[in-house]
Each structure stands twice: as C-alpha cells, then as structure tokens.
Design a protein around this motif. Structure first.
Motif, PDB file in Angstrom:
ATOM      1  N   LEU A 197      -0.467   0.968  11.156  1.00  0.00           N
ATOM      2  CA  LEU A 197      -0.002   0.861  12.536  1.00  0.00           C
ATOM      3  C   LEU A 197      -0.376   2.133  13.282  1.00  0.00           C
ATOM      4  O   LEU A 197      -0.005   3.230  12.871  1.00  0.00           O
ATOM      5  N   ASP A 198      -1.090   1.978  14.373  1.00  0.00           N
ATOM      6  CA  ASP A 198      -1.485   3.097  15.231  1.00  0.00           C
ATOM      7  C   ASP A 198      -0.614   3.035  16.484  1.00  0.00           C
ATOM      8  O   ASP A 198      -0.706   2.080  17.256  1.00  0.00           O
ATOM      9  N   PRO A 238     -10.467   1.100  11.521  1.00  0.00           N
ATOM     10  CA  PRO A 238     -10.878  -0.268  11.834  1.00  0.00           C
ATOM     11  C   PRO A 238      -9.847  -1.339  11.491  1.00  0.00           C
ATOM     12  O   PRO A 238      -9.890  -2.430  12.056  1.00  0.00           O
ATOM     13  N   MET A 239      -8.904  -1.023  10.610  1.00  0.00           N
ATOM     14  CA  MET A 239      -7.885  -2.003  10.213  1.00  0.00           C
ATOM     15  C   MET A 239      -6.533  -1.757  10.887  1.00  0.00           C
ATOM     16  O   MET A 239      -5.575  -2.464  10.633  1.00  0.00           O
ATOM     17  N   ALA A 240      -6.458  -0.770  11.764  1.00  0.00           N
ATOM     18  CA  ALA A 240      -5.186  -0.366  12.369  1.00  0.00           C
ATOM     19  C   ALA A 240      -4.790  -1.255  13.543  1.00  0.00           C
ATOM     20  O   ALA A 240      -5.575  -1.473  14.461  1.00  0.00           O
ATOM     21  N   VAL A 241      -3.564  -1.727  13.494  1.00  0.00           N
ATOM     22  CA  VAL A 241      -2.973  -2.484  14.595  1.00  0.00           C
ATOM     23  C   VAL A 241      -2.445  -1.471  15.605  1.00  0.00           C
ATOM     24  O   VAL A 241      -1.748  -0.526  15.237  1.00  0.00           O
ATOM     25  N   ASN A 242      -2.765  -1.654  16.879  1.00  0.00           N
ATOM     26  CA  ASN A 242      -2.289  -0.745  17.922  1.00  0.00           C
ATOM     27  C   ASN A 242      -1.067  -1.322  18.631  1.00  0.00           C
ATOM     28  O   ASN A 242      -1.154  -2.364  19.264  1.00  0.00           O
ATOM     29  N   ILE A 243       0.078  -0.649  18.463  1.00  0.00           N
ATOM     30  CA  ILE A 243       1.286  -0.947  19.242  1.00  0.00           C
ATOM     31  C   ILE A 243       1.786   0.406  19.738  1.00  0.00           C
ATOM     32  O   ILE A 243       2.361   1.180  18.971  1.00  0.00           O
ATOM     33  N   PRO A 244       1.526   0.739  21.005  1.00  0.00           N
ATOM     34  CA  PRO A 244       1.889   2.065  21.513  1.00  0.00           C
ATOM     35  C   PRO A 244       3.403   2.286  21.566  1.00  0.00           C
ATOM     36  O   PRO A 244       4.142   1.394  21.975  1.00  0.00           O
ATOM     37  N   LEU A 245       3.803   3.473  21.172  1.00  0.00           N
ATOM     38  CA  LEU A 245       5.198   3.883  21.313  1.00  0.00           C
ATOM     39  C   LEU A 245       5.484   4.209  22.778  1.00  0.00           C
ATOM     40  O   LEU A 245       6.572   3.970  23.273  1.00  0.00           O
ATOM     41  N   MET A 246       4.454   4.742  23.451  1.00  0.00           N
ATOM     42  CA  MET A 246       4.568   5.126  24.856  1.00  0.00           C
ATOM     43  C   MET A 246       3.300   4.713  25.595  1.00  0.00           C
ATOM     44  O   MET A 246       2.269   4.475  24.973  1.00  0.00           O
ATOM     45  N   PHE A 300       8.765  -2.042  22.259  1.00  0.00           N
ATOM     46  CA  PHE A 300       8.193  -1.527  21.011  1.00  0.00           C
ATOM     47  C   PHE A 300       8.750  -2.250  19.778  1.00  0.00           C
ATOM     48  O   PHE A 300       7.987  -2.790  18.974  1.00  0.00           O
ATOM     49  N   ILE A 301      10.048  -2.283  19.610  1.00  0.00           N
ATOM     50  CA  ILE A 301      10.643  -2.914  18.421  1.00  0.00           C
ATOM     51  C   ILE A 301      10.347  -4.409  18.398  1.00  0.00           C
ATOM     52  O   ILE A 301      10.000  -4.967  17.353  1.00  0.00           O
ATOM     53  N   THR A 302      10.434  -5.057  19.532  1.00  0.00           N
ATOM     54  CA  THR A 302      10.111  -6.489  19.606  1.00  0.00           C
ATOM     55  C   THR A 302       8.667  -6.726  19.183  1.00  0.00           C
ATOM     56  O   THR A 302       8.377  -7.655  18.409  1.00  0.00           O
ATOM     57  N   ASP A 303       7.750  -5.884  19.661  1.00  0.00           N
ATOM     58  CA  ASP A 303       6.337  -6.004  19.283  1.00  0.00           C
ATOM     59  C   ASP A 303       6.147  -5.786  17.786  1.00  0.00           C
ATOM     60  O   ASP A 303       5.366  -6.494  17.144  1.00  0.00           O
ATOM     61  N   ILE A 304       6.849  -4.810  17.222  1.00  0.00           N
ATOM     62  CA  ILE A 304       6.768  -4.535  15.776  1.00  0.00           C
ATOM     63  C   ILE A 304       7.278  -5.742  14.990  1.00  0.00           C
ATOM     64  O   ILE A 304       6.651  -6.180  14.021  1.00  0.00           O
ATOM     65  N   GLU A 305       8.418  -6.282  15.396  1.00  0.00           N
ATOM     66  CA  GLU A 305       9.015  -7.418  14.678  1.00  0.00           C
ATOM     67  C   GLU A 305       8.149  -8.671  14.755  1.00  0.00           C
ATOM     68  O   GLU A 305       8.165  -9.491  13.834  1.00  0.00           O
ATOM     69  N   LYS A 306       7.377  -8.823  15.822  1.00  0.00           N
ATOM     70  CA  LYS A 306       6.460  -9.960  15.937  1.00  0.00           C
ATOM     71  C   LYS A 306       5.286  -9.819  14.961  1.00  0.00           C
ATOM     72  O   LYS A 306       4.743 -10.807  14.494  1.00  0.00           O
ATOM     73  N   ARG A 307       4.914  -8.585  14.692  1.00  0.00           N
ATOM     74  CA  ARG A 307       3.699  -8.319  13.916  1.00  0.00           C
ATOM     75  C   ARG A 307       3.940  -8.100  12.426  1.00  0.00           C
ATOM     76  O   ARG A 307       3.090  -8.413  11.591  1.00  0.00           O
ATOM     77  N   PHE A 308       5.110  -7.520  12.076  1.00  0.00           N
ATOM     78  CA  PHE A 308       5.367  -7.124  10.687  1.00  0.00           C
ATOM     79  C   PHE A 308       6.670  -7.705  10.160  1.00  0.00           C
ATOM     80  O   PHE A 308       7.585  -7.972  10.931  1.00  0.00           O
ATOM     81  N   LYS A 309       6.728  -7.835   8.819  1.00  0.00           N
ATOM     82  CA  LYS A 309       7.972  -8.225   8.159  1.00  0.00           C
ATOM     83  C   LYS A 309       8.732  -6.956   7.779  1.00  0.00           C
ATOM     84  O   LYS A 309       8.124  -5.895   7.570  1.00  0.00           O
ATOM     85  N   LYS A 310      10.039  -7.061   7.672  1.00  0.00           N
ATOM     86  CA  LYS A 310      10.876  -5.884   7.415  1.00  0.00           C
ATOM     87  C   LYS A 310      10.560  -5.206   6.078  1.00  0.00           C
ATOM     88  O   LYS A 310      10.803  -4.013   5.921  1.00  0.00           O
ATOM     89  N   ASP A 311      10.014  -5.947   5.108  1.00  0.00           N
ATOM     90  CA  ASP A 311       9.703  -5.333   3.815  1.00  0.00           C
ATOM     91  C   ASP A 311       8.213  -5.010   3.638  1.00  0.00           C
ATOM     92  O   ASP A 311       7.783  -4.615   2.558  1.00  0.00           O
TER      93      ASP A 311
END
Length: 185
Positions: free
Chosen positions: A61-62, A76-84, A104-115
């Motif tokens: 995660l970038d 090249p494999m990094a997902v971009n979800i800006p903190l700011m 930010f958190i909503t975007d993270i939860e859409k993309r990744f699982k908690k574990d």
C-alpha cells in the motif's frame, strides 16, 4: 569445577544481556515518527523480498499523494490510497496544504481484508506510520511500516539516497495500472 561452572554461568548471563541489549537497541533505532502501535517494521528491501516470496499473500500500500505516486514513481504492485491530498499553495506557516483523505479507512476496507499482510509505504516512513495507526484502529492487525519508504532517508547533503525502495534494487515504475491508481469513486 565450581569455578568453571561459575564462569560458564557468568558467560551465559553476559551473552543473554548482550542479546537483550542488541534487541532493545534495534527497536529503539526506529525514530519515534516512524513507530506504530502494531510495532511491525520492515525495510524496503525486506518488503520486496517478502512480496517476491508470497505475492498472492502480501499487499503493498502506497499512501503518498496521487501526484507523488504518478510523478515520483512507485512500486509496480503498490496500490495507491493517499492518506492526505495536496492542495495548491502554502498555508500561513509556509507549509504545504495537505488535508486528510476523509474516506481513507473506507477506501482501505474496500480494498483489503482485516487479516491481510499489508506493507505500507510513503516517502520516508513517517506518513506510513500515521496511516498504520489509523488502519490498526479499524481492526487491521498484520500491517508493517516500510520504515525507509519509497525515496528513503536523507544523506549528509539532504538528498534521499540512503535507502528506500528506489535505492534498494527493488523494481519501480512511472507506468500506471488503472486498478492500482487511487480513484475517489
């Protein structure tokens, strides 16, 4: 015999103390601004090796701004979800105007699982630490700070040449993959 046993015992204690001191000093070697509540740290070089060993189980995660991701380059494999986000101009303190990503958190939860195993990167390791603290408060547990970030730490001339993703030999690119680039939708 007793002297020999005493020497062995003292030597063992000294080695244990040395190992404990070394372990503690390596933990405290991480600057406070790069430390996280989860306490999981990795260098860019180690992060790339971890990704290579298990690409299907390791997410990168970038959290840099979209502009940094696009114009400075990215893994090249990094997902971009800006903190700011970056806004034009400077504030009254002559610093960049960087409002937080309210989703930010909503975007993270859409993309990744908690574990998921998530390796988080910013420019040099401080923003990623702040990001990890937010992610951890949302219930994510296996999140590592890439402590030297994408560009790395500064050398004696103030240039970011010391470490970091781009200086570690790991691949990086300017090419954009639509599924990895941040989209506020």
């Amino acid at each position: 015999m007793k002297k020999h046993l005493l020497r062995v015992t003292l030597l063992s204690l000294a080695l244990c103390l040395l190992a404990t001191t070394t372990a503690l000093s390596s933990e405290t070697a991480i600057p406070a601004k790069k430390q996280t509540v989860l306490g999981k740290y990795i260098t860019a070089k180690e992060a790339y090796e971890m990704f290579q060993n298990a690409p299907e189980n390791t997410k990168i995660l970038d959290v840099r701004t979209f502009c940094e991701y696009v114009f400075v380059g990215h893994a090249p494999m990094a997902v971009n979800i800006p903190l700011m986000f970056l806004e034009p101009g400077l504030n009254e303190s002559k610093k960049l105007i960087m409002p937080p990503n309210q989703n930010f958190i909503t975007d993270i939860e859409k993309r990744f699982k908690k574990d998921d195993t998530i390796l988080v990167m910013c420019r040099s390791g401080a923003r990623s630490a702040a990001c990890i603290n937010k992610i951890a408060s949302a219930g994510f547990t296996n999140v590592y700070n890439i402590i030297d970030g994408f560009e790395g730490d500064k050398d004696e001339n103030g240039k970011r040449t010391v470490n970091g993703w781009i200086n570690s030999g790991a691949p990086w690119t300017y090419d954009l993959e639509p599924e990895l680039v941040y989209s506020p939708k």
